[in-house]
Design a protein around this motif. Sequence first.
Motif, mmCIF file in Angstrom:
data_model
loop_
_atom_site.group_PDB
_atom_site.id
_atom_site.type_symbol
_atom_site.label_atom_id
_atom_site.label_comp_id
_atom_site.label_asym_id
_atom_site.label_seq_id
_atom_site.Cartn_x
_atom_site.Cartn_y
_atom_site.Cartn_z
ATOM 1 N N VAL A 75 -8.265 16.407 0.883
ATOM 2 C CA VAL A 75 -7.433 17.463 0.511
ATOM 3 C C VAL A 75 -7.310 17.479 -0.964
ATOM 4 O O VAL A 75 -7.111 16.179 -1.497
ATOM 5 C CB VAL A 75 -5.869 17.053 1.094
ATOM 6 C CG1 VAL A 75 -4.955 18.193 0.399
ATOM 7 C CG2 VAL A 75 -5.955 17.378 2.618
ATOM 8 N N ILE A 76 -7.372 18.678 -1.637
ATOM 9 C CA ILE A 76 -6.981 18.711 -2.941
ATOM 10 C C ILE A 76 -5.979 19.740 -3.224
ATOM 11 O O ILE A 76 -5.959 20.591 -2.823
ATOM 12 C CB ILE A 76 -8.268 19.109 -4.006
ATOM 13 C CG1 ILE A 76 -9.364 18.010 -3.940
ATOM 14 C CG2 ILE A 76 -7.881 19.289 -5.271
ATOM 15 C CD1 ILE A 76 -10.981 18.645 -4.429
ATOM 16 N N SER A 77 -4.791 19.101 -3.959
ATOM 17 C CA SER A 77 -3.518 19.921 -4.013
ATOM 18 C C SER A 77 -3.448 20.002 -5.502
ATOM 19 O O SER A 77 -3.675 19.148 -6.247
ATOM 20 C CB SER A 77 -2.330 19.552 -3.095
ATOM 21 O OG SER A 77 -2.225 18.171 -3.331
ATOM 22 N N ALA A 78 -2.601 20.920 -6.058
ATOM 23 C CA ALA A 78 -2.187 21.105 -7.521
ATOM 24 C C ALA A 78 -0.641 21.667 -7.518
ATOM 25 O O ALA A 78 -0.331 22.390 -6.559
ATOM 26 C CB ALA A 78 -3.216 21.928 -8.181
ATOM 27 N N GLN A 79 0.162 21.174 -8.544
ATOM 28 C CA GLN A 79 1.198 21.689 -8.890
ATOM 29 C C GLN A 79 1.050 22.799 -9.988
ATOM 30 O O GLN A 79 0.152 22.497 -11.001
ATOM 31 C CB GLN A 79 2.270 20.817 -9.267
ATOM 32 C CG GLN A 79 2.650 19.718 -8.398
ATOM 33 C CD GLN A 79 3.884 18.822 -8.779
ATOM 34 O OE1 GLN A 79 4.353 18.895 -9.925
ATOM 35 N NE2 GLN A 79 4.007 18.071 -8.085
ATOM 36 N N THR A 80 1.922 23.725 -10.138
ATOM 37 C CA THR A 80 1.880 24.734 -11.233
ATOM 38 C C THR A 80 3.106 25.490 -11.222
ATOM 39 O O THR A 80 4.016 25.480 -10.129
ATOM 40 C CB THR A 80 0.631 25.644 -11.035
ATOM 41 O OG1 THR A 80 0.536 26.559 -11.989
ATOM 42 C CG2 THR A 80 0.941 26.563 -9.721
ATOM 43 N N ASN A 81 3.486 26.234 -12.345
ATOM 44 C CA ASN A 81 4.413 27.007 -12.664
ATOM 45 C C ASN A 81 4.086 28.487 -12.630
ATOM 46 O O ASN A 81 4.665 29.249 -12.270
ATOM 47 C CB ASN A 81 5.335 26.843 -13.898
ATOM 48 C CG ASN A 81 4.490 27.048 -15.125
ATOM 49 O OD1 ASN A 81 3.650 27.912 -15.237
ATOM 50 N ND2 ASN A 81 4.807 26.160 -15.969
ATOM 51 N N GLY A 82 2.685 28.668 -12.057
ATOM 52 C CA GLY A 82 2.081 30.053 -11.861
ATOM 53 C C GLY A 82 2.109 30.776 -13.046
ATOM 54 O O GLY A 82 1.357 31.834 -12.805
ATOM 55 N N ALA A 122 -6.150 14.202 -3.624
ATOM 56 C CA ALA A 122 -6.106 14.330 -4.951
ATOM 57 C C ALA A 122 -5.133 15.417 -5.111
ATOM 58 O O ALA A 122 -5.178 16.373 -4.980
ATOM 59 C CB ALA A 122 -7.464 14.787 -5.648
ATOM 60 N N HIS A 123 -4.043 14.840 -5.931
ATOM 61 C CA HIS A 123 -2.974 15.839 -6.239
ATOM 62 C C HIS A 123 -2.705 15.794 -7.634
ATOM 63 O O HIS A 123 -2.513 14.901 -8.529
ATOM 64 C CB HIS A 123 -1.795 15.165 -5.555
ATOM 65 C CG HIS A 123 -0.294 16.253 -5.838
ATOM 66 N ND1 HIS A 123 -0.406 17.466 -5.487
ATOM 67 C CD2 HIS A 123 0.466 15.838 -6.658
ATOM 68 C CE1 HIS A 123 0.744 17.981 -5.929
ATOM 69 N NE2 HIS A 123 1.265 17.094 -6.570
ATOM 70 N N ILE A 124 -3.279 17.161 -8.240
ATOM 71 C CA ILE A 124 -3.265 17.233 -9.456
ATOM 72 C C ILE A 124 -1.841 17.663 -9.988
ATOM 73 O O ILE A 124 -1.302 18.776 -9.547
ATOM 74 C CB ILE A 124 -4.390 18.325 -9.941
ATOM 75 C CG1 ILE A 124 -5.683 18.009 -9.562
ATOM 76 C CG2 ILE A 124 -4.314 18.631 -11.422
ATOM 77 C CD1 ILE A 124 -6.698 19.088 -9.347
ATOM 78 N N LEU A 147 -12.123 20.404 -10.215
ATOM 79 C CA LEU A 147 -12.057 20.718 -8.869
ATOM 80 C C LEU A 147 -13.250 20.370 -8.262
ATOM 81 O O LEU A 147 -13.485 19.969 -7.177
ATOM 82 C CB LEU A 147 -11.371 22.204 -8.511
ATOM 83 C CG LEU A 147 -9.830 22.358 -8.998
ATOM 84 C CD1 LEU A 147 -9.510 23.852 -8.700
ATOM 85 C CD2 LEU A 147 -9.237 21.566 -8.068
ATOM 86 N N GLU A 148 -14.377 21.175 -8.724
ATOM 87 C CA GLU A 148 -15.716 21.042 -8.204
ATOM 88 C C GLU A 148 -15.940 19.380 -8.061
ATOM 89 O O GLU A 148 -16.753 19.129 -7.103
ATOM 90 C CB GLU A 148 -16.600 21.726 -9.064
ATOM 91 C CG GLU A 148 -16.610 23.391 -8.935
ATOM 92 C CD GLU A 148 -17.473 23.960 -10.119
ATOM 93 O OE1 GLU A 148 -17.600 25.247 -9.867
ATOM 94 O OE2 GLU A 148 -17.710 23.449 -11.093
ATOM 95 N N ARG A 207 -3.747 13.258 -13.359
ATOM 96 C CA ARG A 207 -3.117 14.061 -14.568
ATOM 97 C C ARG A 207 -3.957 14.239 -15.597
ATOM 98 O O ARG A 207 -4.275 13.367 -16.364
ATOM 99 C CB ARG A 207 -1.859 12.950 -14.873
ATOM 100 C CG ARG A 207 -1.079 12.932 -13.638
ATOM 101 C CD ARG A 207 0.283 12.198 -14.222
ATOM 102 N NE ARG A 207 1.317 12.522 -13.216
ATOM 103 C CZ ARG A 207 2.600 12.419 -13.191
ATOM 104 N NH1 ARG A 207 3.052 11.765 -14.061
ATOM 105 N NH2 ARG A 207 3.239 12.785 -12.211
ATOM 106 N N PRO A 208 -4.550 15.461 -15.765
ATOM 107 C CA PRO A 208 -5.761 15.795 -16.672
ATOM 108 C C PRO A 208 -5.127 16.082 -17.838
ATOM 109 O O PRO A 208 -5.839 16.053 -19.030
ATOM 110 C CB PRO A 208 -6.451 16.863 -16.334
ATOM 111 C CG PRO A 208 -5.579 17.606 -15.178
ATOM 112 C CD PRO A 208 -4.404 16.598 -14.770
ATOM 113 N N VAL A 209 -3.850 16.546 -18.273
ATOM 114 C CA VAL A 209 -3.272 16.995 -19.362
ATOM 115 C C VAL A 209 -1.938 16.697 -19.399
ATOM 116 O O VAL A 209 -1.088 16.923 -18.243
ATOM 117 C CB VAL A 209 -3.906 18.269 -19.599
ATOM 118 C CG1 VAL A 209 -3.060 19.387 -18.590
ATOM 119 C CG2 VAL A 209 -3.478 19.007 -21.077
#
Length: 392
Positions: free
Chosen positions: A173-180, A144-146, A162-163, A94-96
Amino acid sequence: MLSMAVFSEVYDEDNDKVFVIRGTIEVRIPHNFYSQLKRKYSDEEIVSMQEPKILRHHHTKRELVYVTKESGLPLIGHTAFGLIDRGTNLIQVRPVSGCNLNCIFCSVDEGVSKSRRTDYIVDTDYLVEEFAKLAALKGDDVEAHIDGQGEPFIYPYMVELLEKLRKVPHVKVISAQTNGMLLDPEKIRAMEGLLDRINLSISSMDPRRGRMLAGTNLYDVEHVKEVARAVAASDIDLLLAPVWVPGFNDEDIPKLIEFGLEIGAGKRWPGFGIQNYVRYQFGKKVRGRPMKFSEFFKRLEEYGKQYGLNLKLTPADFGIHKAPGLPRAFRRGERVKLELVAPGRVFGEMLAVSRGRVIGVLTDRPAGSTVFAEITRTNDNVYVAVTAESRL
Ligand code: SF4
């Protein structure tokens, strides 16, 4: 302690400013701090070493706490920022906090909020360093799930994050949630090879209903559909994750499934993660009765049969399984002496630090006070403590 003013501005391709951090952070100064700072930030970013001001979140306008290693705030213990380990091979990153939307069903009362008073942003190096320590406990297939209490892509250093996560051993696996809303085809291209899956929350196919559900006229469902198409056409997997709010978007659910099938959602993992609206204590409350889970699953099964899909998902569908984690630092019911160090996420809460964990303390006392409190939550290494006066 030193008050350091920093700012960071990010522009989109139309040269519109999309994110600003501007203000002052209080930092403890280690030896050679200024030279370290100069190496990390450009001169342009360090605008002043004086003039205390409050750092504010660009979208929510709330006070923004910049969580750095030097701040002394651990990244384990709170749900608003840092890392959450729920005892599986998936680590929530959770970065922000804070959101650009104002959904009427928001489980964390984001956007125009009655309960939230503070946002947090975490330094990328600090976040990845602590993540790597946790990942090392878990075996060789870490996800890692952001995600966050808000929109993770508000974070201005997402590609850098991400890098760096990609280089952590054991990360599969790296995944992320977003409202787009903050993504576009160029940003999606920049994340190819770094990000494996995007969970896109889109709850309506209709522009007016989309704006009503998002709680803002700034919401543009056509833009989000474009983002969905761009993700599906990239090497990043797409999962559509609508929130089903009975009485509001019932007719959108089959349309969203058809849209996802048409554009090619879910190549490596399931393409649909339909969620049932739940009334949370600190979440937004929608009028009408929420759907019972028995009813929700029955209707998912029906849609699953109709479209030949598995819509009743379990963690195993995403390769999530139990994995070792951090030991708990406190017992429930334990009484502890805590120093309050920073404002809490919600009104009537402050943050304290003890035994390498951050603790949300329910109190009206200011930072710098010492309180005696009882630990009331320890699940998933997330800690809440209440003081005697907050019980009154
Ligand atoms: S996009 Fe997510 S975090 Fe933001 S307001 Fe909507 S539900 Fe809440």
